[in-house]
Design a protein around this motif. Sequence first.
Motif, short mmCIF file in Angstrom:
data_model
loop_
_atom_site.label_atom_id
_atom_site.label_comp_id
_atom_site.label_asym_id
_atom_site.label_seq_id
_atom_site.Cartn_x
_atom_site.Cartn_y
_atom_site.Cartn_z
N GLN A 598 -19.74 1.88 -7.38
CA GLN A 598 -19.07 2.13 -8.65
C GLN A 598 -19.94 3.00 -9.56
N THR A 602 -18.93 6.67 -10.94
CA THR A 602 -18.90 6.88 -12.40
C THR A 602 -19.73 8.09 -12.80
N GLY A 653 -14.36 4.66 -10.17
CA GLY A 653 -15.40 4.05 -9.38
C GLY A 653 -15.05 2.64 -8.94
N PHE A 654 -14.39 1.90 -9.81
CA PHE A 654 -13.98 0.54 -9.45
C PHE A 654 -12.99 0.58 -8.29
#
Length: 718
Positions: A598, A602, A653-654
């Motif tokens: 993540q 990001t 990213g999650f």
Amino acid sequence: MRRSQRIVLTLLAVASGAGIASFLWSYHAKQQGLEDGDVTGRLGVALALVALAWGFWSQFDGRREGEREQPLSASADLVARRMRQHWEAAEDLHRLNDDHALSVAWRSDTSGLSLDLPAVREVAATWESAAEQPPSAAAPPAVGDELAGEGADLAQILRERIPTGRLVILGRAGSGKTVLVERLLHGMLGWRSAGGPAHVRIPLGSWPLEGPDLDAWMASYLIRLEPSLRSFAPRNHGRRVRRADALLDEGLIVPVLDGFDELPLGARRHVLRKISAALRAKRPLVLVSRPDEYREAVEAPDGSGRHLLPGAAAVELLPVPADQAAKYLRQKEGDWDELQQSLGTDSPVGAALSSPLTLFLCRTAYERAALAPGASPGELLDTARFRDELALRTHLFEAFLPAVYRESRAEQQPPWSAERADRALRHLARHRRATASVVGSGTDLSWWQLHHLGPRIRRRLAWAISLMVAIPWLLSGVKNPDVLPSALFASLVLFGFGHAVLRHPTAGRGPAAGLGWHWRWIPIPAGFGALMGAAMAHVHVEAGDLPEEPVSYVVFAALFACLGAVICGWRPRKADRDRPVTPLSLLRQDRRTFLACQLTWTLIITLTFSSILAPSVWSSLPRLDQTGIGYGELLLAVAQVFLLLAGFGMAVGFIAAYCQTACGHFALACLGHGLTGRTPLRLLVFLDDAHHRGVLRQVGGTYEFRHVELRRHLAAED
């Protein structure tokens, strides 16, 4: 440096040179007013794309040819090493922490379900004569026509006295077949020489009857065990033959087919026919089954005779002797005197306490430390209450969980009652049975597979979600008749696509262990990133945000090439579950990988969009006085945009981390099972506690029900 790597580096240099040369020539042509600058730039880009594609294919083809050069015996050694690692990770697989562990005894089958040893030797002689080869002098001479022994002796018997290498292991439920198979595998791995055949346990119960044939499915199972077997075998085995198929064809993999009795009757007969058809290939194998189920498969439906497995000897597991059973029970403090008098008799309690499983259940349920008030082992002698062996076995299964959960463990917070533990374990057993079509049958409870849904729930969910997606399109077409055909088509496509995806899920990802470079997937993304960066620089140059100089194109091309390489090459590594790991350590590794993935995405998203907007912001600084905007206001606006980009990057990213790791799916599974009250929310803590209580056992990074019969009882299977 390998030849394929030199080719790749050369072509990448050509691609980079072509791209840089094209942009320099385009810039020079515009400065001189030439008309062919844009054409030359397009040709340079096309040449760069072709060179990158060629380099990628050369790398892939060179790697594939390099894998072909590896001999097939090396793959057999790799599989044997995997099995040995699994054994080392599960060396206490069936250890009960006893001073006197039960040893499983066996003898030759006397029910006529197999050939005797003289007939087996005759079959082996026909194999050798058909191949026009003299009998092997390496094997010791056979002694006697009967097989008998106990424990690890079976590996030596199979190697020295059964020349065909085919063996059938028959035993009742709970008689210790799994223990005997594990000891057999361990013994054969010890006898194995480099490059020789490797014995591999293959659970037949996970074979999809409507899927591929037995050989293709066994090859797929080997590929799941060792993914490198997906590559092509040397060319003398065929042009596009996978290593797994070649290993089976050459007899370098000896399948130990466990769970034969878990197949339906028709499928068991089909498996026997497939094995009989392999007689020509002289393939050794080991088959494990219960006697009654094997007899139904061997006997012809019309009662005309028996179709015995060609060239196979058979052994049947013997009941535990009364003296060993008494010694085993007395390892735990309890009133065993009354039961000891009935051991080895024909009474229900004597018949029931003749197998390792029922002895373990009895000792656990009636040891003094876990004994319920008013209960004693002598109640098992009540023939009015327990009329036969089945009734007594059912009672022992029912008494097992209350006994192990009667005492709270000191480190257990909060404590789980016997009723709650029984409800949770029954739900997990039913869930494991319902998802067998996706993850395969067995007794394992892998935390990264607990998010799968059963066929019935998955079917309902597929209908519900597909209709929710398709109906709005259909309603929009009803409201506007002009777009009704296109809306109807879109709704049907969305419904069919969603239904197909949700009805047929894949097995999902396993746990990850950190991020690493996947070099074979870098060249093409890096090349496209460089071209995208050059195009983005050209847009800024045309807008006047960047100077029309080659350095602008080079900087943006290098930046976006790095971003493309990181996006596709910096990916999670698959955790090695054969190493000495625990379920909790695998989950922690996967969580760390989730956070790292993540954070990486990001930073990539934030850096990419910031680099796109940065030239526009930089070029606007000299014009701030004309617009009336101060530096403080601009800085605040830039900070807001940066935070917005960072938030968007965190969301992307999650999603990326969720798709590439397994801990997110496990969190949803814990939430779903926990909110419905079926299992505790802290599911892995509950499973670890069940492991310490003896309900589950730990095999490497996964938990398993202690016995398949326990799982069947909890799942209420017939």
